[in-house]
Design a protein around this motif. Sequence first.
Motif: not given
Length: 238
Positions: A50-60
């Motif tokens: 998994d990785d961090r969402p483009y555009g930001g926001g919570p969760g993976m």
Amino acid sequence: MQIDVLTIFPEMFPPVLGTSILKRAILKKVVRVRVHDLRDWSGDKHKKVDDRPYGGGPGMVMRPQPFFEAVDDLKRQETRDKGQGTIPYVILLSPQGERLNQKTVERLSKKPWLILLCGHYEGVDERVRVGLADEELSIGDYVLTCGELPAMVLIDCVSRLLPGSLGDQASVKEESFSLQLLEYPQFTRPEEFRGMRVPEVLLSGDHVRIGQWRKLQALRRTMTRRPDLIDGPSNSSN
Ligand code: 4GX
């Protein structure tokens, strides 16, 4: 039928696959289920999928690469083993999918090879949906922690339709009727239990009356609990 599952929790499957009807279907080779650890295809020394969402926001968000490479490998392996490639039908389990119903189960039970993709976290990279999955399915409008339980639900309801999985294939036919109408109430011994009696008609031995009573009960039940089943396919939940 062949079913491959891609999951980061492979250990969830053996208890379910090793029990009851599913266990027997697998032993009888009616269905072959292989469960794969998606982390084997992470391509990352920490096995991160998994990785961090483009555009930001919570969760993976689950990365696309492990899913794509795993499916490529399974296809390659199949071609190597069988000489010619059976084409897999790839299904992503997610709440955004079309709701699973018995009609879909019947359609899927005719496929030779299913690959089930189990998602976690906030979801999976959209490109898995667009570029890898043939279909996205939800098992219902509630939020689970993972796609593994939906995958097991799918394996269960598809497997029981395969020839040879149920001792009595007549019960499959009967079940599919019961989807148009809810089942009538059933009773077994004793005749009275904690003050509750078995309806007299069922003890009468009059099979015409018993048949009429059951039909009436099934209709009543359906009208009060699931009118959508009678209204027909115009209704959303059908
Ligand atoms: N019927 N979940 C999947 C993670 C996820 C989100 C988006 C892929 C895309 C569910 C259901 C369900 C929770 C399983 C979120 N994976 N799946 N998970 N209901 O609620 O199928």
